[in-house]
Motif scaffolding. Structure first.
Motif, PDB file in Angstrom:
ATOM      1  N   GLN A 313       0.814  -1.216   0.000  1.00 21.02           N
ATOM      2  CA  GLN A 313       0.000   0.000   0.000  1.00 21.02           C
ATOM      3  C   GLN A 313       0.847   1.265   0.000  1.00 21.02           C
ATOM      4  N   LYS A 314       2.150   1.101   0.189  1.00 19.75           N
ATOM      5  CA  LYS A 314       3.039   2.255   0.190  1.00 19.75           C
ATOM      6  C   LYS A 314       3.737   2.363  -1.158  1.00 19.75           C
ATOM      7  N   SER A 315       3.482   3.467  -1.853  1.00 21.99           N
ATOM      8  CA  SER A 315       4.038   3.624  -3.201  1.00 21.99           C
ATOM      9  C   SER A 315       5.561   3.612  -3.189  1.00 21.99           C
ATOM     10  N   ALA A 316       6.163   4.156  -2.114  1.00 18.24           N
ATOM     11  CA  ALA A 316       7.632   4.164  -2.041  1.00 18.24           C
ATOM     12  C   ALA A 316       8.174   2.739  -1.965  1.00 18.24           C
ATOM     13  N   HIS A 317       7.489   1.859  -1.218  1.00 18.96           N
ATOM     14  CA  HIS A 317       7.918   0.457  -1.127  1.00 18.96           C
ATOM     15  C   HIS A 317       7.852  -0.211  -2.494  1.00 18.96           C
ATOM     16  N   LYS A 338       6.127  -9.948   3.477  1.00 16.97           N
ATOM     17  CA  LYS A 338       5.292  -8.752   3.616  1.00 16.97           C
ATOM     18  C   LYS A 338       5.234  -8.277   5.070  1.00 16.97           C
ATOM     19  N   ASP A 339       4.995  -6.978   5.215  1.00 24.66           N
ATOM     20  CA  ASP A 339       4.757  -6.409   6.542  1.00 24.66           C
ATOM     21  C   ASP A 339       3.421  -6.964   7.037  1.00 24.66           C
ATOM     22  N   SER A 340       3.424  -7.573   8.203  1.00 27.63           N
ATOM     23  CA  SER A 340       2.221  -8.255   8.667  1.00 27.63           C
ATOM     24  C   SER A 340       1.999  -8.049  10.155  1.00 27.63           C
ATOM     25  N   ALA A 341       0.767  -7.673  10.511  1.00 29.19           N
ATOM     26  CA  ALA A 341       0.407  -7.552  11.928  1.00 29.19           C
ATOM     27  C   ALA A 341       0.488  -8.909  12.607  1.00 29.19           C
ATOM     28  N   GLU A 342       0.323  -9.977  11.841  1.00 28.92           N
ATOM     29  CA  GLU A 342       0.370 -11.320  12.406  1.00 28.92           C
ATOM     30  C   GLU A 342       1.759 -11.626  12.964  1.00 28.92           C
TER      31      GLU A 342
END
Length: 401
Positions: A313-317, A338-342
């Motif tokens: 969701q981050k365009s810079a990423h 991926k960045d994950s809350a889990e």
């Protein structure tokens, strides 16, 4: 102009007080996670269908083996009479009976894989823990060596570094000292994960940095290759040895670079972290060339960059990930962590995503996270298997070679 002769408002006593209060917070957190008298256990259970998929045999083959006594029948719930399922130890027993354990052949070299980046906060320990557990679920024999004095990996594997780990007996520190043990067997500890052994770490390991520096002038080659020599004494027991080094360029990190025969470089796709990773790669190249002049050249079976903490969701990423793909077309793993809350929630409870059980495993967040983790594990597993000649026929059959 300020009067420099006046005492500073924050004195050493205030710093000491701050340290004591911080220690109180740490102790409370550890009391919650490491309850006295408890020992971390693995609660995973698999039904017969999943067991068949993991073992590579049909449900009927498993039940037939139980009927004819080659396998014990699983325990049953005394109230319902239904099978409670199979543990990972049960799964590995099945693999042994059916000849589907994925171990390397004795002539294949053990993979000594370092997850290395001199910058902290890039997901290094997260990758080590989840990769170790992914490989254990597949049936491999894994040794995790925590080389980081912070002991994050040690904590996730259920040991309190301050209480359960003795720096003079349980860590790498005695091995690095002058006149230390000749083998690393003394430090190996079984974990609650079948197939995973651990050499733990705690803050005492930090002292090894100073001792290394002092000995470097006298015994350069000995110091540089000490860890490599130690791993050779235990490698025959394992398929994969995973190294979790400290996030800094020091003597232990250099020893890890010398000991490993494969590298994974975790790199979050943001400007600061990726810039640091680029500097790390340049520094690593220069360092290895310098070390080669003193201890001989060191090569690797593979060196791969893994994009971690990726947020689509981050365009810079997304933009930096594209740059990484363009600059490292053959060096970047296709899978992304991926960045994950889990992962964050599991780590907060000193757990891995693979350990979560019950209703939590049925959420979309958990399922997506498992997909990411499995993809990373599967790609690295394939790289490892390619280094083992005994696996080449199977890899050709699978269309990978």
């Amino acid at each position: 102009m300020a009067d420099m002769s006046e005492p500073y408002p924050i004195t050493l006593s205030e710093i000491d007080s701050l340290s004591r209060r911080a220690d109180t917070v740490i102790n409370r957190l550890r009391e919650r996670v490491f309850a006295p008298g408890t020992q971390k256990t693995l609660e995973l259970n698999f039904n017969v269908r999943t067991a068949g998929e993991m073992v590579g045999r049909t449900e009927k083959a498993i039940r037939d083996a139980e009927t004819d006594g080659r396998l014990p029948e699983p325990e049953k719930d005394p109230k319902t009479g239904r099978r409670t399922g199979y543990s990972l130890s049960d799964i590995n027993r099945m693999r042994e009976v059916f000849g589907t354990l994925p171990h390397r052949a004795p002539d294949d070299p053990a993979t000594v894989l370092a997850v290395q980046n001199f910058k902290g906060g890039v997901g290094k320990s997260t990758v080590v823990v989840h990769l170790a557990q992914y490989l254990a679920l597949k049936g491999y024999r894994v040794c995790v060596i925590d080389c980081d004095s912070q002991g994050s990996t040690t904590s996730i594997f259920g040991l309190n570094p301050d209480v359960d780990v003795d720096e003079d007996e349980d860590t790498l520190y005695p091995f690095f000292r002058h006149g230390g043990p000749s083998s690393l067997h003394y430090a190996l500890r079984a974990t609650y994960w079948p197939g995973i052994a651990l050499i733990p770490a705690n803050l005492g390991l930090y002292d090894a940095e100073y001792e290394f520096a002092a000995r470097m002038m006298r015994e350069q080659s000995f110091v540089l290759d000490r860890l490599r020599t130690g791993i050779a004494t235990i490698a025959d027991q394992f398929d994969v040895v995973l190294l979790d080094p400290p996030p800094a360029l020091g003597m232990i990190s250099l020893s890890v670079l010398r000991a490993a025969n494969a590298l994974i470089v975790p790199a979050p796709p943001n400007n600061i972290d990726f810039g640091s990773t680029a500097h790390f790669l340049k520094m690593m190249g220069a360092t290895l060339n310098e070390l080669a002049e003193h201890g001989g050249e060191r090569g690797y079976n593979f060196v791969k960059i893994l994009a971690t903490k990726m947020n689509d969701q981050k365009s810079a990423h997304v933009a930096i990930r594209r740059v990484m793909e363009a600059v490292f077309p053959h060096d970047l793993l296709q899978a992304t962590l991926k960045d994950s809350a889990e992962i964050d929630n599991a780590t907060a409870n000193l757990m891995s995503v693979y350990e979560i059980t019950g209703a939590a495993t049925r959420t979309d967040t958990h399922k997506r996270c498992r997909v990411y983790l499995d993809a990373v594990g599967r790609e690295i597993e394939t790289l490892i298997r390619k280094t083992w000649p005994s696996h080449h026929p199977a890899l050709r059959k699978e269309g990978i070679l």
